[in-house]
Design a protein around this motif. Sequence first.
Motif, PDB file in Angstrom:
ATOM      1  N   LEU A 514       0.829  -1.216   0.000  1.00  0.00           N
ATOM      2  CA  LEU A 514       0.000   0.000   0.000  1.00  0.00           C
ATOM      3  C   LEU A 514       0.858   1.259   0.000  1.00  0.00           C
ATOM      4  O   LEU A 514       0.505   2.272  -0.605  1.00  0.00           O
ATOM      5  N   GLU A 515       2.010   1.235   0.699  1.00  0.00           N
ATOM      6  CA  GLU A 515       2.919   2.382   0.657  1.00  0.00           C
ATOM      7  C   GLU A 515       3.411   2.625  -0.772  1.00  0.00           C
ATOM      8  O   GLU A 515       3.503   3.770  -1.225  1.00  0.00           O
ATOM      9  N   ASN A 516       3.714   1.546  -1.498  1.00  0.00           N
ATOM     10  CA  ASN A 516       4.122   1.682  -2.895  1.00  0.00           C
ATOM     11  C   ASN A 516       2.985   2.288  -3.729  1.00  0.00           C
ATOM     12  O   ASN A 516       3.202   3.142  -4.590  1.00  0.00           O
ATOM     13  N   ALA A 517       1.749   1.815  -3.477  1.00  0.00           N
ATOM     14  CA  ALA A 517       0.614   2.327  -4.242  1.00  0.00           C
ATOM     15  C   ALA A 517       0.432   3.832  -4.006  1.00  0.00           C
ATOM     16  O   ALA A 517       0.186   4.600  -4.943  1.00  0.00           O
ATOM     17  N   VAL A 518       0.542   4.271  -2.755  1.00  0.00           N
ATOM     18  CA  VAL A 518       0.413   5.701  -2.442  1.00  0.00           C
ATOM     19  C   VAL A 518       1.550   6.491  -3.070  1.00  0.00           C
ATOM     20  O   VAL A 518       1.355   7.552  -3.660  1.00  0.00           O
ATOM     21  N   LYS A 519       2.775   5.949  -2.952  1.00  0.00           N
ATOM     22  CA  LYS A 519       3.950   6.669  -3.434  1.00  0.00           C
ATOM     23  C   LYS A 519       3.926   6.824  -4.953  1.00  0.00           C
ATOM     24  O   LYS A 519       4.122   7.932  -5.479  1.00  0.00           O
ATOM     25  N   TYR A 520       3.674   5.730  -5.693  1.00  0.00           N
ATOM     26  CA  TYR A 520       3.779   5.776  -7.146  1.00  0.00           C
ATOM     27  C   TYR A 520       2.537   6.352  -7.841  1.00  0.00           C
ATOM     28  O   TYR A 520       2.520   6.490  -9.060  1.00  0.00           O
ATOM     29  N   SER A 521       1.491   6.682  -7.060  1.00  0.00           N
ATOM     30  CA  SER A 521       0.341   7.372  -7.649  1.00  0.00           C
ATOM     31  C   SER A 521       0.350   8.858  -7.331  1.00  0.00           C
ATOM     32  O   SER A 521      -0.646   9.552  -7.533  1.00  0.00           O
ATOM     33  N   ALA A 522       1.475   9.355  -6.805  1.00  0.00           N
ATOM     34  CA  ALA A 522       1.541  10.746  -6.367  1.00  0.00           C
ATOM     35  C   ALA A 522       1.322  11.720  -7.520  1.00  0.00           C
ATOM     36  O   ALA A 522       0.812  12.832  -7.330  1.00  0.00           O
ATOM     37  N   GLY A 523       1.681  11.346  -8.728  1.00  0.00           N
ATOM     38  CA  GLY A 523       1.547  12.267  -9.863  1.00  0.00           C
ATOM     39  C   GLY A 523       0.164  12.296 -10.477  1.00  0.00           C
ATOM     40  O   GLY A 523      -0.088  13.063 -11.407  1.00  0.00           O
ATOM     41  N   ASN A 524      -0.759  11.485 -10.012  1.00  0.00           N
ATOM     42  CA  ASN A 524      -2.107  11.432 -10.590  1.00  0.00           C
ATOM     43  C   ASN A 524      -3.059  12.255  -9.710  1.00  0.00           C
ATOM     44  O   ASN A 524      -3.263  11.936  -8.534  1.00  0.00           O
ATOM     45  N   PRO A 525      -3.650  13.319 -10.216  1.00  0.00           N
ATOM     46  CA  PRO A 525      -4.551  14.145  -9.390  1.00  0.00           C
ATOM     47  C   PRO A 525      -5.809  13.393  -8.980  1.00  0.00           C
ATOM     48  O   PRO A 525      -6.495  13.809  -8.041  1.00  0.00           O
TER      49      PRO A 525
END
Length: 610
Positions: A514-525
């Motif tokens: 889940l940390e990866n999911a939050v981190k790598y979706s940071a650029g999507n508004p």
Amino acid sequence: MGLTDEVPGTKPAARASKLLRAGHWLPLVVLGLGLVITYSLWENEQQIIDQDLKLNFDFSVQENISLIKQRMLAYEQVLRGARGLFSASESVGRREFHDYVSALGLEDTYPGIQGVGFSLIVPPAQKESHTESIRGEGFPGYAIKPEGVRETYSSIIYLEPFTGRNLRAFGYDMFSEKVRRIAMERARDTGKVALSGKVRLVQEDGDREQAGVLIYLPVYAPGKPLDSVESRRSAIIGWVYSPFRMNDLMAGLFGRHADEMDLEIYDGTEISGKTLLYDSAGTRSDRLKAPTRHAVRRIQIAGQTWTVAFRALPPFEDQDKRGKVRDVAIVGIVLSILLTLITWLLAVARTRAVESREALAVKQKQLEDLNLSLEQRVADRTAELERLNRELESFCYSISHEIQAPIARLDGFSRAIAEAVKAGGPDDDTVYLASRLEVASQRLRHVIDSLLVMYRMGSIEIERNPVDLSELCGQILEELLQNCTERTITTTIAPAVVVQGDRRMLDTCLRLLLENAVKYSAGNPEAAIEFGKTEHAGETVLFVRDNGVGFDMTYADKLFQPFSRLHNEYEFEGSGTGLPTAQRIIERHGGRIWCEAEPGRGATFFFTLA
């Protein structure tokens, strides 16, 4: 009837008599042969088990040596950081030293260390003024001890944590004691870390005393040349050091080997009671028995020789395998007796000759199959040991490769700060370098913490209980979203997903995904994260999905390699150990993990649990 006529029944009777006489010996021959074969199989099995135990013992010895060296190397790095504090500052006050050591978290991060201190060289002419200065800081009873006139004085003026046993060391002149002085002089003349011999620490109060050692690292005056022994002696101002109580230092280091091996550490090359630093078995009764396996190794720790003696304790012997050796002997004897009886029956009854030969052939085939089985077990065990060696080499290479970068940064920033200070005091560049030094330090600590987590996930015992993964995901996402208040993230969690597993390990696994999911979706508004469950080919498959940056599936084979990253660390922070740790947890639960992704359209991590 003529003289040459045959008496009816003479030849058959003679043949029967001969067969009967042969029957007296043949069973004994068969019994002897069976016992010889049984002994051969028993000895072969015994040799296989002895070889397995020897390989395990040698591997455990090398593993424990590596653990000792790694722990001592970690404490050397603590002292290098403390010396860096002095090198980067014009002066280090009591408060600054306290704050620095407190930030290290010694009790949690460095088990066994008694503290970190600084011993100052006090010239005889400055002794009185030095004493008055320390007393003026709020220590009216301060004095350099022991008393007496000496050519050189040193005094422990800082020692953190400044509580409990450590208060007894305040003001102690370590240079006045021979064993400590030898190590301090070696550190001073070489500029390197130096370990002392066996001493009685001044922190000891007579209650359950332990053998002690100290590690020293010299601190030189800034700007002085250090290219020779004489120049280093001239530039020395003191030492940063750490005292250790050996039992505390080694506590918990050897894990699963603690009940299987007696490990003794001696100061120097002499093995005797007066040089004994540490004995893992203590007063255990089983250590008095003659060891079946033992080894002695000599290692160098910060310029000091330690002799490490290993003795296998009774639990080290694999009793299950020893039982198999006994079973081979019992089965072999039983088979020999059966073959003997069968042979006797064959000698008495010629009509069962064919059946007895077939029975003997069957028994022979069983013996051959048993030999093949034993050979296969040897091959399988050898392959397993080779795999473990490859994994160990890969793991050590990964550690070396990953830690080199932050260490190089720490070294570079430290030198740059020292040069900046020499050139005229702190400025904007110095502040910037200091901040980068902090970032590099945090990076190194994060790498080490990640390695420890990944190692623990492969060694702790699994406790299987019902675990509500939906509840865990809700708790984890709530924590993560509290740190992302500036973003809008839509979350979807499948309800009532309950599995059998270890709650702590599954919490770690889901947190990493889940940390990866939050981190790598940071650029999507319009970021969206989903935890769900599906069925595939009659198997329950769980997944964590995001709509972040994704990646090219061409490089999917690198996802679960330690320290392998598909994105630049300046774009997305991380140590590269999260997914390998998650994979290790899932595999320990009898499952597997894989991923499907597309650049710019996110990634979905699928996994199963047995």
